[in-house]
Design an enzyme around this catalytic site. Structure first.
Site, PDB file in Angstrom:
ATOM      1  N   GLY A  34     -78.465 -17.596 -63.145  1.00 47.01           N
ATOM      2  CA  GLY A  34     -77.207 -18.303 -63.348  1.00 47.01           C
ATOM      3  C   GLY A  34     -76.169 -17.963 -62.313  1.00 47.01           C
ATOM      4  O   GLY A  34     -74.972 -17.932 -62.595  1.00 47.01           O
ATOM      5  N   CYS A  35     -76.580 -17.735 -61.098  1.00 44.57           N
ATOM      6  CA  CYS A  35     -75.724 -17.266 -60.003  1.00 44.57           C
ATOM      7  C   CYS A  35     -75.537 -18.389 -58.987  1.00 44.57           C
ATOM      8  O   CYS A  35     -76.379 -19.288 -58.875  1.00 44.57           O
ATOM      9  CB  CYS A  35     -76.421 -16.066 -59.354  1.00 44.57           C
ATOM     10  SG  CYS A  35     -75.663 -15.404 -57.875  1.00 44.57           S
TER      11      CYS A  35
END
Length: 157
Positions: A34-35
């Site tokens: 989720g970066c």
């Protein structure tokens, strides 16, 4: 100690001796799903497909230490990566890369190549390139796109 002296858990919880990668050029990466750098999975897979037949391996270690950007179980992370980015390189269990609970593999890598900002890993997608004898040759910041590493990999192959 060398990288080959360590045993880690794969995403299914099985022990994997890193000695199985002896003689290969390795790119070790701490990742997150989720970066802002998560799309680098696509570039990593391209590197893997380009060079794996020549003795290149990517070792993917998900890490939730930076902004909790690797939520979920090891299996959920693996499913996300294989579905969204079609990754085929080895993925291991989620680890810590800094602090008291840091993986011994990452402690070794940080000791070998401290980087410009010291030993600590600063963010997701920090990359370590190792030669065929297990020596850490370079450390790359998260902002370094995988395709920019291709020339360094080719030199080692």
């Amino acid at each position: 100690m060398s990288i080959y002296d360590y045993t880690v858990k794969d995403y299914q919880g099985r022990d994997v001796s890193l000695a199985k990668y002896q003689g290969k050029v390795l790119l070790v990466v701490n990742t997150a799903t989720g970066c802002g750098f998560t799309p680098q999975y696509e570039g990593l897979e391209k590197l893997y497909q380009t060079y794996r037949q020549q003795g290149f391996e990517i070792l993917d270690f998900p890490c939730n230490q930076f902004g909790h950007q690797a939520p979920g179980t090891d299996n959920e992370i693996h499913d996300f990566c294989t579905f969204k980015y079609a990754t085929t390189f080895p993925q291991f269990a989620k680890i810590d890369v800094n602090g008291d609970k840091a993986s011994p593999v990452y402690q070794f890598l940080k000791d070998e190549k401290t980087g410009l900002l010291g030993g600590a890993i600063k963010w997701n997608f920090t990359k370590f390139l190792l030669d065929r004898s297990g020596q850490v040759v370079k450390r790359f910041a998260p902002t370094v796109e995988p395709q920019r590493i291709a020339g360094d990999i080719e030199k080692l192959l």
